[in-house]
Scaffold this motif. Structure first.
Motif, PDB file in Angstrom:
ATOM      1  N   ALA A  46       3.828  -7.520   3.954  1.00 20.71           N
ATOM      2  CA  ALA A  46       3.068  -7.615   2.701  1.00 20.71           C
ATOM      3  C   ALA A  46       1.828  -8.465   2.957  1.00 20.71           C
ATOM      4  N   THR A  86       7.918  -7.812  -1.497  1.00 23.21           N
ATOM      5  CA  THR A  86       6.789  -6.963  -1.917  1.00 23.21           C
ATOM      6  C   THR A  86       5.676  -7.761  -2.580  1.00 23.21           C
ATOM      7  N   VAL A  98       1.805  -3.297   0.609  1.00 28.54           N
ATOM      8  CA  VAL A  98       3.063  -3.345   1.358  1.00 28.54           C
ATOM      9  C   VAL A  98       3.047  -2.250   2.418  1.00 28.54           C
TER      10      VAL A  98
END
Length: 404
Positions: A46, A86, A98
């Motif tokens: 992420a 995330t 992501v």
């Protein structure tokens, strides 16, 4: 008494003999099962961007683990992970991209992941502050080789059930100069389920979790906890900071319900198993019965006390509060050891202590102070606190702890 001892000796001998019969096949079966499970485990990246994810200016990044869902054993582009993976620990989703990492991924000169597949978030618990902490994502382009894992509802998993935790812990990446994001880089730890628990998340919220002792670390977040048949029984999310004595997996019930609402099909059976399952299942049942008898006789009905309180750390990990003091600071002898460069935290900063159901917080002589409700507490004067209490080390809000 002599008859009881003789009975226990016979049962112990029987257990040893049967265990010798069971181990070779069990080890082989487990190895084969885990090799299949690895095909459904992925590493995620992420990246947080300034303002929003279209700015192209990265300001933070983190990695985590996920697992594939769909028809067991078949390719899929849908994966489950943690909400905090995330969002890189809680950033606004509009700021985060992501990526699913392939084994040979790298960052180009503009810090854009190559040989990686961007994913869209189908659902996350962002609207509820990340409670329960999970997300369902989908690759935005075709991916192959990631096999869906079957799911088993956590409520059906009994205490004492053997489990395995798979993932990409950051510790291994720090130690191994050649580590990547391939199937051979996945780590596996084993343990048993200790208990089911409704975990207090504060503000009158609880979540259903499994407590187990298959060790996990930062980077394992979002990875699968599987049983001996390779079925996912929980989402690995939290670990205690003290020797990883207890780890927490969020119930699969949440993702099974959400997948159904999203119209994403999933499997509850692996479709594989040993041809000798009746033989070894029968032997296993006998061993279990014998073990129960021995335990009942030896412990005389004593029960292991349940965990009553937890300490949520700034990095999101959950530490069980046991009887006695828990020292927090930057030195290695602290039960909760903060990073050496953490601003506002002294070498020995404060301690949290649980005594007969009463929790106290004491500043042990820090330079930056310990704050409860915005007020600095006196040095070496215990202050009684309870569930829902938040305190910070120094004035930085990033050093916030919460009693849960």
């Amino acid at each position: 008494m002599k008859n009881v001892k003789r009975f226990l000796s016979l049962l112990t001998a029987l257990l040893l003999c049967m265990s010798m019969l069971m181990l070779p096949a069990s080890a082989a079966d487990d190895s084969k099962m885990l090799a299949e499970v690895k095909k459904g485990v992925v590493q995620l990246l992420a990246i947080v961007y300034k303002g929003d994810k279209t700015s192209g200016i990265p300001i933070d990044a983190c990695t985590g683990t996920g697992f594939a869902v769909g028809k067991a054993g078949q390719d899929t582009n849908v994966f489950v992970t943690n909400w905090h993976v995330t969002t890189c620990g809680g950033y606004d989703p509009s700021m985060v991209r992501v990526y699913l990492l392939l084994d040979d991924w790298y960052l180009d000169q503009n810090l854009v992941p190559q040989n990686a597949v961007e994913c869209e978030v189908l659902y996350s618990s962002a609207d509820n502050g990340g409670v329960p902490d999970y997300a369902i994502i989908r690759a935005t382009s075709t991916v192959t080789g990631f096999k869906a894992l079957p799911l088993r509802h956590s409520d059906d998993v009994a205490s004492g059930t053997p489990v395995y935790a798979l993932g990409y812990p950051g510790l291994i990446g720090d130690l191994n100069s050649s580590v990547g994001s391939g199937i051979d880089d996945i780590t596996i730890t084993s343990g048993v389920v200790s208990q089911h628990m409704n975990m207090d998340m504060g503000v009158s919220q609880t979540i259903s979790v499994l407590v187990h002792d298959a060790q996990i670390a930062s980077g394992n977040s979002g990875g699968p906890l599987v049983d001996a048949k390779g079925r996912v029984v929980g989402i690995n999310t939290y670990s205690s900071a003290e020797n990883n004595a207890y780890c927490i997996a969020i119930s699969t019930g949440y993702i099974m319900e959400r997948l159904s609402l999203l119209g994403v099909a999933y499997s509850t059976k692996s479709g594989s198993g040993s041809s000798d399952w009746l033989l070894y299942g029968g032997l296993g049942l006998v061993i279990l019965i014998c073990a129960v008898v021995i335990v009942l006789v030896l412990v005389k009905g004593k029960k292991k006390p349940s965990l009553s309180a937890w300490l949520r750390c700034p990095d999101g990990s959950m530490v069980p509060l046991a009887e006695g003091p828990m020292l927090i600071g930057r030195l290695a002898d602290c039960q909760i050891c903060m990073p050496p460069d953490t601003k506002g935290v002294s070498r020995h900063h404060c301690k949290v202590e649980l005594r007969k159901g009463v929790i106290t917080l004491t500043d042990v002589g820090s330079s930056g102070g310990t704050f409860v409700g915005g007020n600095r507490i006196a040095v070496n004067v215990p202050v009684q606190i309870g569930k829902g209490t938040e305190f910070t080390l120094g004035s930085a809000s990033t050093n916030r702890f919460t009693i849960c």
